[in-house]
Motif scaffolding. Structure first.
Motif, PDB file in Angstrom:
ATOM      1  N   ILE A 157       0.838  -1.200   0.000  1.00 33.38           N
ATOM      2  CA  ILE A 157       0.000   0.000   0.000  1.00 33.38           C
ATOM      3  C   ILE A 157       0.873   1.251   0.000  1.00 33.38           C
ATOM      4  CG2 ILE A 157      -1.619   1.340   1.408  1.00 33.38           C
ATOM      5  CD1 ILE A 157      -2.917  -1.353   2.174  1.00 33.38           C
ATOM      6  N   GLU A 158       1.939   1.245   0.812  1.00 29.88           N
ATOM      7  CA  GLU A 158       2.849   2.394   0.847  1.00 29.88           C
ATOM      8  C   GLU A 158       3.526   2.601  -0.508  1.00 29.88           C
ATOM      9  OE1 GLU A 158       3.300   4.712   3.158  1.00 29.88           O
ATOM     10  OE2 GLU A 158       1.659   3.743   4.227  1.00 29.88           O
ATOM     11  N   LYS A 159       3.931   1.517  -1.144  1.00 23.11           N
ATOM     12  CA  LYS A 159       4.551   1.629  -2.471  1.00 23.11           C
ATOM     13  C   LYS A 159       3.550   2.165  -3.493  1.00 23.11           C
ATOM     14  CE  LYS A 159       8.024  -1.984  -1.953  1.00 23.11           C
ATOM     15  NZ  LYS A 159       8.465  -3.314  -2.397  1.00 23.11           N
ATOM     16  N   ALA A 160       2.316   1.710  -3.404  1.00 23.73           N
ATOM     17  CA  ALA A 160       1.294   2.185  -4.336  1.00 23.73           C
ATOM     18  C   ALA A 160       1.001   3.670  -4.115  1.00 23.73           C
ATOM     19  CB  ALA A 160       0.015   1.368  -4.171  1.00 23.73           C
ATOM     20  N   LYS A 161       0.964   4.098  -2.855  1.00 20.55           N
ATOM     21  CA  LYS A 161       0.742   5.513  -2.566  1.00 20.55           C
ATOM     22  C   LYS A 161       1.886   6.358  -3.124  1.00 20.55           C
ATOM     23  CE  LYS A 161      -2.083   5.118   1.604  1.00 20.55           C
ATOM     24  NZ  LYS A 161      -2.123   5.361   3.066  1.00 20.55           N
ATOM     25  N   ALA A 162       3.122   5.876  -2.966  1.00 20.40           N
ATOM     26  CA  ALA A 162       4.271   6.617  -3.480  1.00 20.40           C
ATOM     27  C   ALA A 162       4.224   6.677  -5.009  1.00 20.40           C
ATOM     28  CB  ALA A 162       5.567   5.962  -3.018  1.00 20.40           C
ATOM     29  N   ALA A 163       3.863   5.565  -5.644  1.00 19.96           N
ATOM     30  CA  ALA A 163       3.769   5.552  -7.101  1.00 19.96           C
ATOM     31  C   ALA A 163       2.648   6.467  -7.574  1.00 19.96           C
ATOM     32  CB  ALA A 163       3.527   4.127  -7.594  1.00 19.96           C
ATOM     33  N   TRP A 164       1.542   6.484  -6.855  1.00 19.68           N
ATOM     34  CA  TRP A 164       0.419   7.355  -7.233  1.00 19.68           C
ATOM     35  C   TRP A 164       0.818   8.819  -7.091  1.00 19.68           C
ATOM     36  CZ3 TRP A 164      -3.933   6.963  -9.803  1.00 19.68           C
ATOM     37  CH2 TRP A 164      -4.860   7.988  -9.718  1.00 19.68           C
ATOM     38  N   ALA A 165       1.536   9.145  -6.025  1.00 20.79           N
ATOM     39  CA  ALA A 165       1.977  10.523  -5.823  1.00 20.79           C
ATOM     40  C   ALA A 165       2.944  10.945  -6.926  1.00 20.79           C
ATOM     41  CB  ALA A 165       2.630  10.678  -4.460  1.00 20.79           C
TER      42      ALA A 165
ATOM     43  N   THR B 181       3.647  14.022 -12.143  1.00 19.89           N
ATOM     44  CA  THR B 181       4.015  14.133 -13.550  1.00 19.89           C
ATOM     45  C   THR B 181       2.796  14.423 -14.418  1.00 19.89           C
ATOM     46  OG1 THR B 181       3.842  11.740 -13.855  1.00 19.89           O
ATOM     47  CG2 THR B 181       6.018  12.634 -13.323  1.00 19.89           C
ATOM     48  N   GLU B 182       1.609  13.980 -14.006  1.00 25.59           N
ATOM     49  CA  GLU B 182       0.408  14.251 -14.791  1.00 25.59           C
ATOM     50  C   GLU B 182       0.004  15.718 -14.695  1.00 25.59           C
ATOM     51  OE1 GLU B 182      -2.648  11.585 -13.592  1.00 25.59           O
ATOM     52  OE2 GLU B 182      -1.849   9.926 -14.741  1.00 25.59           O
ATOM     53  N   SER B 183       0.271  16.359 -13.574  1.00 28.58           N
ATOM     54  CA  SER B 183      -0.089  17.752 -13.430  1.00 28.58           C
ATOM     55  C   SER B 183       0.893  18.655 -14.176  1.00 28.58           C
ATOM     56  CB  SER B 183      -0.135  18.142 -11.956  1.00 28.58           C
ATOM     57  OG  SER B 183       1.162  18.053 -11.397  1.00 28.58           O
ATOM     58  N   LEU B 184       1.997  18.087 -14.611  1.00 32.79           N
ATOM     59  CA  LEU B 184       2.995  18.849 -15.356  1.00 32.79           C
ATOM     60  C   LEU B 184       2.504  19.055 -16.789  1.00 32.79           C
ATOM     61  CD1 LEU B 184       5.855  20.020 -15.302  1.00 32.79           C
ATOM     62  CD2 LEU B 184       6.653  17.816 -16.116  1.00 32.79           C
ATOM     63  N   ILE B 185       2.497  20.282 -17.230  1.00 35.25           N
ATOM     64  CA  ILE B 185       2.043  20.610 -18.583  1.00 35.25           C
ATOM     65  C   ILE B 185       3.277  20.728 -19.464  1.00 35.25           C
ATOM     66  CG2 ILE B 185       0.852  22.307 -20.014  1.00 35.25           C
ATOM     67  CD1 ILE B 185      -0.758  23.040 -17.473  1.00 35.25           C
ATOM     68  N   ILE B 186       3.386  19.834 -20.455  1.00 30.19           N
ATOM     69  CA  ILE B 186       4.560  19.843 -21.326  1.00 30.19           C
ATOM     70  C   ILE B 186       4.235  20.330 -22.734  1.00 30.19           C
ATOM     71  CG2 ILE B 186       5.781  18.066 -20.030  1.00 30.19           C
ATOM     72  CD1 ILE B 186       4.814  16.032 -22.087  1.00 30.19           C
ATOM     73  N   ASP B 187       3.004  20.727 -22.939  1.00 34.20           N
ATOM     74  CA  ASP B 187       2.600  21.245 -24.244  1.00 34.20           C
ATOM     75  C   ASP B 187       2.963  22.738 -24.325  1.00 34.20           C
ATOM     76  OD1 ASP B 187       1.449  21.636 -26.707  1.00 34.20           O
ATOM     77  OD2 ASP B 187      -0.600  21.792 -25.913  1.00 34.20           O
ATOM     78  N   PRO B 188       3.908  23.116 -25.191  1.00 35.90           N
ATOM     79  CA  PRO B 188       4.319  24.527 -25.252  1.00 35.90           C
ATOM     80  C   PRO B 188       3.216  25.454 -25.761  1.00 35.90           C
ATOM     81  CG  PRO B 188       5.636  23.173 -26.752  1.00 35.90           C
ATOM     82  CD  PRO B 188       4.697  22.271 -26.049  1.00 35.90           C
ATOM     83  N   ASP B 189       2.193  24.922 -26.398  1.00 38.21           N
ATOM     84  CA  ASP B 189       1.101  25.763 -26.892  1.00 38.21           C
ATOM     85  C   ASP B 189       0.081  26.103 -25.804  1.00 38.21           C
ATOM     86  OD1 ASP B 189       2.221  25.747 -29.406  1.00 38.21           O
ATOM     87  OD2 ASP B 189       1.091  23.961 -30.030  1.00 38.21           O
TER      88      ASP B 189
END
Length: 84
Positions: free
Chosen positions: A48-56, A61-69
């Motif tokens: 569970i701890e590993k899954a929480k760390a992976a989810w975090a 990385t999902e909240s990171l916006i890499i689209d320059p437009d």
């Protein structure tokens, strides 16, 4: 031929040994089952701890916006994320 006293002592020792063996085996089995449950609970908590760390890490990385437009694009955040 063995006397009746020797026969009684032998049978008593045999029966006592069998009863002791059964009770000792059941005690050992209970201890083993408790250790198995504890190990299973610890393993599950670790997963569970590993899954929480992976989810975090994934949500970061999902909240990171890499689209320059995109108007919310930030170069410094992208460079910091790739530096990690």
């Amino acid at each position: 031929m063995a006397s009746s006293t020797v026969t009684v002592v032998r049978w008593t020792a045999l029966i006592t040994g069998i009863i002791y063996g059964i009770t000792h085996q059941s005690t050992l089995q209970l201890q083993f089952d408790e250790r198995k449950k504890k190990h299973h609970a610890e393993h599950r908590a670790d997963l569970i701890e590993k899954a929480k760390a992976a989810w975090a890490a994934k949500s970061d990385t999902e909240s990171l916006i890499i689209d320059p437009d995109n108007p919310k694009f930030d170069v410094e955040k992208v460079i910091a994320a790739y530096a990690k």
